[in-house]
Structures are given as C-alpha cells and as structure tokens.
Design an enzyme around this catalytic site. Structure first.
Site, short mmCIF file in Angstrom:
data_model
loop_
_atom_site.label_atom_id
_atom_site.label_comp_id
_atom_site.label_asym_id
_atom_site.label_seq_id
_atom_site.Cartn_x
_atom_site.Cartn_y
_atom_site.Cartn_z
N LYS A 73 0.82 -1.22 0.00
CA LYS A 73 0.00 0.00 0.00
C LYS A 73 0.85 1.26 0.00
O LYS A 73 0.59 2.21 -0.76
CB LYS A 73 -0.95 -0.03 1.19
N THR A 75 3.91 1.53 -1.01
CA THR A 75 4.60 1.57 -2.30
C THR A 75 3.71 2.16 -3.38
O THR A 75 4.15 3.01 -4.17
CB THR A 75 5.05 0.14 -2.69
N ARG A 96 2.63 8.31 7.18
CA ARG A 96 2.97 8.13 8.60
C ARG A 96 4.45 7.82 8.76
O ARG A 96 5.09 7.34 7.85
CB ARG A 96 2.16 6.97 9.20
N LYS A 107 6.96 -6.67 10.56
CA LYS A 107 6.18 -5.99 9.53
C LYS A 107 7.01 -5.05 8.68
O LYS A 107 6.61 -4.66 7.58
CB LYS A 107 5.02 -5.22 10.18
N ALA A 275 -3.04 1.35 12.83
CA ALA A 275 -4.46 1.36 12.49
C ALA A 275 -5.23 0.22 13.15
O ALA A 275 -6.45 0.27 13.23
CB ALA A 275 -4.66 1.29 10.98
N PHE A 303 -3.27 -0.28 7.26
CA PHE A 303 -3.94 -1.57 7.06
C PHE A 303 -5.08 -1.45 6.06
O PHE A 303 -5.01 -0.65 5.13
CB PHE A 303 -4.37 -2.18 8.39
N PHE A 383 2.67 -8.42 -9.52
CA PHE A 383 3.87 -9.21 -9.26
C PHE A 383 4.22 -9.99 -10.53
O PHE A 383 3.34 -10.28 -11.35
CB PHE A 383 3.66 -10.17 -8.09
N TRP A 411 6.69 -0.76 -7.98
CA TRP A 411 7.85 -1.32 -7.29
C TRP A 411 9.01 -1.47 -8.28
O TRP A 411 10.15 -1.10 -7.99
CB TRP A 411 7.53 -2.67 -6.66
#
Length: 557
Positions: A73, A75, A96, A107, A275, A303, A383, A411
C-alpha cells in the site's frame, strides 16, 4: 537489489538537497528547520501561514486486509504521487512515520519499496527527526508526574487501582504489558499495577496527529483522563497542572517532516499511529500542509479499508475539515488467492478458482468504502508471477462491481509504472463526491459500533463483555458517548478472528473493553485479543541487521 540497496544507491547518487525539494512547492529556506541536507521540519510560522491557504484535492489510499503475501500500500501511494508529477500535476504525498517496533520485528518499515520509496530510507525507518522519542518522553513524563503526585500526598485522591495512563515504549516488548511498580519501600513510590503501550498506540500519538496547532494540542492534552478518584470521578491532565510541561516536550514533534521520493516528489512524513490499535492516519497538519502546497495530495491510512480507511473517514475528516475527493483500494492477486484458501508456498501458481473466491475480500472493502460516497479506483499491485488470465479475471470481477481496476508496477518501474493508475485517479477526481459518514455523533456507542461492524466488516452484531458494559456506564455517566469510535481489531480479518479470511458473514465482534480517549476525541473499542503492546516474533528482523565501520547499514529490508 533489495529495497535498502536501491535506496542507498539513490541516496549516494541522486538525492536533492531538501531546500531544492521545498522550493518545488513554494517553500523557502526560512520555511524549513533542516536536519542535515536531506530532512527538514516545517516551521511553526510556516504552518500558521498555510492554515488559511486554499487547498487542493485529496486522494486516500487504502487496501484489502494484509496477508503474508504482501499488498504494498505504501509503495503504491508513493508511486501514485510520482506518477501524478510525471503527468505534470503538482502533487505531494503525506505518510505516517515508521515505528521502531515493526522495524525490529516482522512488519518492516513504512518507506515503500523498490523504485517507489521515500528517502533517506534508513534515517526515516530509524530515529528520523526524533518525533517518536519526544512522544515517548512526554508520555512517560506524564506517568512519572502522576506517580509523584500520589507519593507527595495524593491531593487529587487518585485511586491507584484506577489509574488509566500507561507508560510507553516504541518497541515490541511483551514483557512490559503488565508490570508492578513502586516496589522497594516507601521512598520508591506507591506499589501498584501498571503497564506499557507501544508509543504509536498511545493517546499522545493520536493527539499529535489530530491537533491543528499548539493551542489545540494543549486543549487536547488538558482533556486527557489519566485516572479516577476513590469515588470514581475522572482526573485529567488539567487537574495535574502539567499541560504546559507536556506540550513543551512536543514543541518540535508537532512540526511535519519534509523528505523526498526517489523521483524527488516532496513528501511530508509525520505521526505514526497503528491502524489496528489506534486511528492509523498521519497528522492532519501534514495532510493539510500538503494540500495547501499542492494541487493533489496523496495520503494513506493504515492496514485495510476496514481499519485505517474507516477511521480516516469517521475520525480524521472531522479534525481535517476535509473529506477525500477520491479513494484507491490496493489489492494483489497473490493476497486474494491467499484469501481464497491457497497456501503461502503455492501463490505463484495460477489459480483462477481461488482468485474468484478470494475476490470476496476485495468486494467487501469496495462495498464498505462505497458507504462514504467517494469515487473509487482499485490498484492491482502487480507481481511477476501474476498470469494474464488472473489479471483479466480480476479486472473483470471489479468491472462487474462498477469499479475500474488498474495494474500497477511501481515497485519495479517507479512512477512510470503508476501512470495508468494516476490517469484513472484523475478521472475519479473529476467525479462528484458525496461524503456520508457511517454514523452520527448523536447515535449511541452501541449503534456506532454496530454500524461499523455491519457496514464495513459485513458482520451481524456486537457483544460487550462485562468489563465493557461497566466502561460504557462510565462513558454515559460522564457524557462522553457522543465521541466517535476507534475500533481496535485484528488487521488480518474483517472479523475479530485473525484466522477468518476472505469475507466471513453472520459473525459477532466481541468488545472486551471501552477506553475513553478524550484528548484524542474518540472511544477505543478493544476487540478480541488485540494488544496495545505487540511482541517480537521468533525470528525478529533485528537478527539480520548490522552496521559496518563506515556506518553503512545492512539487513534493513
């Protein structure tokens, strides 16, 4: 190359001075307090100047429920901001700050990945400009002042069994969840039970992120309930007469931090509430400043749409005085197959049936976000293992819901991989938004929670524990029941059962405790077994990190 290696190569060869980045959006050298050549804070005078400026459009990025397969997210948020600038739009990003707990745990950080990153990546993911340390110090100073007040005669009649203010630390440390303090005799304090929250779950973090200025910060600090008297009357920070001291410690932390992406898009990074156990959005000062400095601001909420997305809409928008003009839901084919029952090791194999089944999770998030009346776009974070048949099916399933789904390759390709998404977002920004919150302040606490469970999660009901019912009576007795709800819930499922993947139905969310956060301006509903102090995994990321004799870091993602 790893994310860190990509970032380090850019930092060595291509980073622009922060004054150059600021100049792109009209910030002079006097508007910035520089922390070296590549980081700066906006000055208080600059923040005041921006308060009354017209603001641009706002795009909120959220996602499906996170899985071990990864969603990307942050990214996508960064790549979208870069792509908008490639299309000659004046865009900024608001994010954030990372917490040290996930960085050292499992994480990871919060700077994006691949060629869609914010830099300097190591600085941001580690100590950055010291905001987390300031919050931790302010939090624990208040805790020390409470215990000192009790030691020095307890004029306010604190009931040591009903002190609600916990200490804080910005690292995952399960051993500190429940502790006993004040042992060792009369000179060491009054023995009582206590505990630690992770800093990003603290009320001070929420207050920092929801304050408009220092005056608002002080007003919010004054309202914090830190405990109760022996006859159960609330005691606030104002009663302790330490509002000024706590605000002083946050004087610099309240200022948003300016950095850049790999493609030199100006980015404000400020505040880092989780979150799942907090409200999950960066500071309104950062978001508002970005909107005042740009035509389009891209921000994200933590999240999935069931957590950060809902909290942005029902909590953040009131303090921000602005609702999103469009929203993006990030999904991956791998994550949807995982939600469709495919094992983690088998996600690289084409499986259309599992994708179709797992789409129910994305559909539930689409349905939930539609309640707010904001135009939606789905970003399929692509991906290399995704097959053409899977991509076609997912786009078809979204089209059947009236939603455009756009493959995104930020990415691997940076902003160039987000051009199609940016163009679709621009179309969404041209559509009218008819914002509608999930509930109104006048509704009861029970009805607000039920609205969230039914409209966002797809559940049936809410069940309160005996303790939560007692909390609710206190909330109603003190007139706090008009506040919004901040649901503390597992991020892995739409329900409060982390193992219930996909789109469970007819479930009940179990609320074990209701915690009033008057300074933040909401009531936290602790559900299931969600914890406000996480623990480290069996193999924490810290085991793979190192720094050499030249200060070069390795193993940081």
């Amino acid at each position: 190359m790893s994310d860190l290696e990509i970032a380090q190569k850019n930092e060595a060869d291509e980073m622009q001075k922060i004054t150059t980045i600021g100049a792109k959006v009209g910030l002079s050298e006097d508007d910035l307090e520089q922390y070296g050549p590549y980081k700066a804070k906006l000055t208080l005078a600059t923040l005041k100047r921006l308060q009354d400026k017209p603001t641009g459009k706002l795009v909120l990025v959220t996602s499906i429920n996170p899985t071990p397969a990864g969603e990307g997210k942050s990214t996508v948020t960064i790549g979208l901001g870069d792509a908008l600038n490639r299309l000659h739009k004046k865009a900024m990003i608001a994010l954030r700050e990372p917490s040290m707990g996930p960085v050292m745990g499992i994480k990871g950080g919060a700077t994006g990945g691949g060629y869609a990153q914010v830099v300097p990546m190591e600085d941001i993911n580690l100590h950055f400009t010291g905001d987390m340390h300031a919050l931790t110090t302010a939090n624990d100073t208040l805790a020390a002042l409470i215990d000192n007040h009790i030691q020095q005669g307890n004029e306010l009649d604190f009931d040591p069994r009903r002190i609600t203010w916990k200490r804080a630390l910005d690292i995952n440390d399960r051993a500190l969840r429940q502790i006993v303090i004040g042992l060792g005799g009369p000179w060491q304090g009054v023995p009582r039970q206590d505990g630690f929250d992770i800093t990003v779950a603290s009320e001070l973090m929420a207050i920092l992120c929801l304050s408009r200025d220092i005056d608002d910060l002080k007003a919010r600090l004054a309202r914090i309930v830190v405990g109760y008297t022996s006859d159960r009357k609330p005691i606030t920070v104002a009663d302790l007469h330490v509002v000024g001291a706590i605000a002083m410690l946050l004087r610099d932390a309240i200022k948003p931090n300016l950095v850049q992406t790999l493609e030199h898009t100006p980015t404000l990074i400020h505040g880092g509430p989780f979150a799942n156990i907090a409200h999950g959005c960066n500071s309104i000062l950062a978001t508002h400043s970005a909107m005042a400095l740009s035509d389009i601001t891209v921000t994200e909420a933590g999240f999935g749409a069931d957590l950060g997305g809902e909290k942005f809409m029902d909590i953040n928008t009131a303090a921000l005085a602005k609702t999103p003009d469009a929203a993006v839901i990030v999904a991956t084919i791998r994550a949807l197959k995982y939600n469709g029952g495919v094992a983690l090791d088998d996600l690289t194999t084409e499986n259309l049936d599992a994708l179709r089944k797992g789409f129910a999770n994305l559909k539930r998030h689409i349905d939930g976000m539609r309640h707010f009346g904001v135009p939606l776009v789905v970003s399929i974070n692509e991906f290399t293992t995704d097959t053409p048949a899977e991509m076609q099916l997912l786009q078809q399933l979204c089209a059947e819901e009236g939603i455009t789904a756009v493959p995104t390759t930020v990415w691997a390709d940076g902003g160039a991989g987000g051009i199609d998404l940016a163009q679709e977002v621009l179309k969404a920004l041209d559509q009218p938004a008819h914002f509608t919150p999930l509930y109104t302040p006048e509704q009861s606490v029970e009805d607000k929670m039920t609205a969230i469970v039914q409209k966002m999660y797809g559940g049936k009901d809410v069940e309160l524990s005996k303790k939560a019912k007692t909390n609710l009576r206190t909330i109603k007795r003190n007139g706090w029941d008009k506040l919004p709800i901040c649901m503390a819930k597992t991020q892995y499922s739409l329900s409060d059962d982390a193992k219930a993947l996909g789109a469970p139905t007819d479930f009940t969310v179990h609320v074990r405790e209701l915690v009033p956060r008057l300074g933040a301006g909401f009531i936290v509903a602790l559900t299931g077994n969600v914890l406000t102090m996480p623990g480290l995994p069996k193999h924490p990321a810290a085991l793979d990190m190192d720094v050499d004799e030249n200060g070069k870091i390795t193993g940081l993602f």
